[in-house]
Design a protein around this motif. Structure first.
Motif, short mmCIF file in Angstrom:
data_model
loop_
_atom_site.label_atom_id
_atom_site.label_comp_id
_atom_site.label_asym_id
_atom_site.label_seq_id
_atom_site.Cartn_x
_atom_site.Cartn_y
_atom_site.Cartn_z
N SER A 1 115.96 120.62 15.32
CA SER A 1 117.28 120.49 15.79
C SER A 1 116.92 120.36 17.55
CB SER A 1 117.99 121.89 15.64
OG SER A 1 118.46 121.87 14.43
N LEU A 2 117.92 120.23 18.29
CA LEU A 2 117.94 120.18 19.86
C LEU A 2 117.39 121.55 20.17
CD1 LEU A 2 121.13 118.79 21.24
CD2 LEU A 2 118.69 117.80 21.37
N PHE A 3 116.47 121.47 21.04
CA PHE A 3 115.62 122.53 21.59
C PHE A 3 114.66 123.55 20.84
CE2 PHE A 3 120.06 122.54 23.44
CZ PHE A 3 119.77 121.66 24.48
N ASP A 4 114.47 122.94 19.61
CA ASP A 4 113.44 123.65 18.94
C ASP A 4 112.14 123.30 19.80
OD1 ASP A 4 115.00 124.36 16.62
OD2 ASP A 4 114.27 122.57 15.52
N GLU B 1 113.03 113.06 20.75
CA GLU B 1 112.63 113.08 22.05
C GLU B 1 112.14 114.31 22.38
OE1 GLU B 1 112.42 110.43 25.56
OE2 GLU B 1 112.96 110.01 23.66
N VAL B 2 110.61 114.57 22.60
CA VAL B 2 110.20 115.68 23.11
C VAL B 2 109.71 115.59 24.40
CG1 VAL B 2 108.50 117.42 22.27
CG2 VAL B 2 109.56 115.75 20.86
N GLU B 3 110.06 116.69 25.23
CA GLU B 3 109.53 116.96 26.45
C GLU B 3 108.62 117.99 26.56
OE1 GLU B 3 111.47 117.84 30.93
OE2 GLU B 3 112.49 118.76 29.10
N GLY C 1 106.61 124.50 34.59
CA GLY C 1 107.86 123.99 34.22
C GLY C 1 108.30 122.29 34.42
N HIS C 2 107.05 121.85 35.08
CA HIS C 2 107.23 120.56 35.60
C HIS C 2 107.08 119.59 34.39
CE1 HIS C 2 106.33 122.58 39.50
NE2 HIS C 2 107.35 121.93 39.64
N THR C 3 107.77 118.55 34.11
CA THR C 3 107.69 117.59 32.98
C THR C 3 106.29 116.97 33.05
OG1 THR C 3 109.89 117.48 32.74
CG2 THR C 3 108.63 115.80 31.80
N ILE C 4 105.54 117.02 32.26
CA ILE C 4 104.36 115.92 32.08
C ILE C 4 104.87 114.76 31.50
CG2 ILE C 4 101.99 115.98 30.77
CD1 ILE C 4 101.95 119.19 31.08
N ALA C 5 105.35 114.90 30.19
CA ALA C 5 105.86 113.68 29.51
C ALA C 5 107.11 113.98 28.63
CB ALA C 5 104.54 112.90 28.61
N GLN C 6 107.70 112.85 28.75
CA GLN C 6 109.00 112.93 27.67
C GLN C 6 109.12 111.61 26.87
OE1 GLN C 6 112.49 114.49 29.48
NE2 GLN C 6 113.83 112.94 27.97
N LEU C 7 108.79 111.86 25.52
CA LEU C 7 108.69 110.67 24.83
C LEU C 7 109.19 110.86 23.57
CD1 LEU C 7 105.22 110.22 23.52
CD2 LEU C 7 105.83 112.00 24.91
N ALA C 8 109.46 109.35 22.76
CA ALA C 8 110.10 109.63 21.34
C ALA C 8 108.87 109.78 20.41
CB ALA C 8 110.81 108.38 21.09
N LEU C 9 109.20 110.59 19.54
CA LEU C 9 107.92 110.95 18.33
C LEU C 9 108.58 111.05 17.14
CD1 LEU C 9 106.12 113.86 20.15
CD2 LEU C 9 105.30 111.47 20.25
N SER C 10 107.83 110.70 16.00
CA SER C 10 108.15 110.92 14.65
C SER C 10 107.72 112.29 14.33
CB SER C 10 107.43 109.85 13.73
OG SER C 10 106.03 109.96 14.00
N SER C 11 108.43 112.77 13.20
CA SER C 11 108.16 114.23 12.76
C SER C 11 106.85 114.54 12.42
CB SER C 11 109.12 114.50 11.82
OG SER C 11 108.98 113.78 10.57
N ASP C 12 105.85 113.26 11.82
CA ASP C 12 104.71 113.56 11.66
C ASP C 12 103.52 113.71 12.77
OD1 ASP C 12 104.88 110.76 12.26
OD2 ASP C 12 103.31 110.09 10.84
N GLN C 13 104.10 113.76 13.81
CA GLN C 13 103.24 113.68 15.20
C GLN C 13 103.34 115.04 15.64
OE1 GLN C 13 105.18 110.10 17.06
NE2 GLN C 13 103.03 109.88 17.56
N ALA D 1 109.40 120.68 23.83
CA ALA D 1 110.92 121.28 23.22
C ALA D 1 111.82 119.72 23.00
CB ALA D 1 111.52 121.75 24.21
N ILE D 2 112.32 119.89 21.72
CA ILE D 2 113.19 118.53 21.25
C ILE D 2 114.35 118.55 22.33
CG2 ILE D 2 114.56 117.78 19.69
CD1 ILE D 2 112.64 118.69 17.47
N VAL D 3 114.47 117.42 22.88
CA VAL D 3 115.54 117.17 23.85
C VAL D 3 116.51 116.09 23.26
CG1 VAL D 3 114.65 117.97 25.86
CG2 VAL D 3 114.34 115.77 25.46
N GLU D 4 116.49 115.54 22.28
CA GLU D 4 117.31 114.62 21.73
C GLU D 4 116.94 114.19 20.22
OE1 GLU D 4 120.39 112.95 21.15
OE2 GLU D 4 120.15 112.96 23.42
N VAL D 5 117.66 114.18 19.34
CA VAL D 5 117.41 113.74 18.04
C VAL D 5 117.94 112.28 17.50
CG1 VAL D 5 117.96 114.57 15.55
CG2 VAL D 5 117.58 116.46 17.22
#
Length: 65
Positions: free
Chosen positions: A4-7, A40-42, A48-60, A27-31
């Motif tokens: 879920s969001l924010f997990d 989408e995981v940040e 607290g500065h963002t290093i990366a935000q990218l879409a991942l599959s649940s096996d990652q 943290a998950i920011v979009e499903v």
């Protein structure tokens, strides 16, 4: 497992192109459900500065324990 969001999750593989290593927390920011399930995981540094935000599959990643 359904996430879920924010997990908070832990990366299970390195993603060198994004500067991410297995074990980093994010943290998950979009499903996404279409066209396939994805999240989408940040990832942030200690300040607290963002290093990366990218879409991942649940096996990652896995749930933080």
């Amino acid at each position: 497992m359904v996430y879920s969001l924010f997990d908070v999750v832990v990366l299970t593989e390195d993603i060198p192109s994004e500067g991410l290593r297995a074990g980093m927390q994010g943290a998950i920011v979009e499903v996404y459900s279409l066209p396939i399930e994805g999240y989408e995981v940040e990832f942030c540094d200690a300040e607290g500065h963002t290093i990366a935000q990218l879409a991942l599959s649940s096996d990652q990643f896995q749930a933080k324990r």
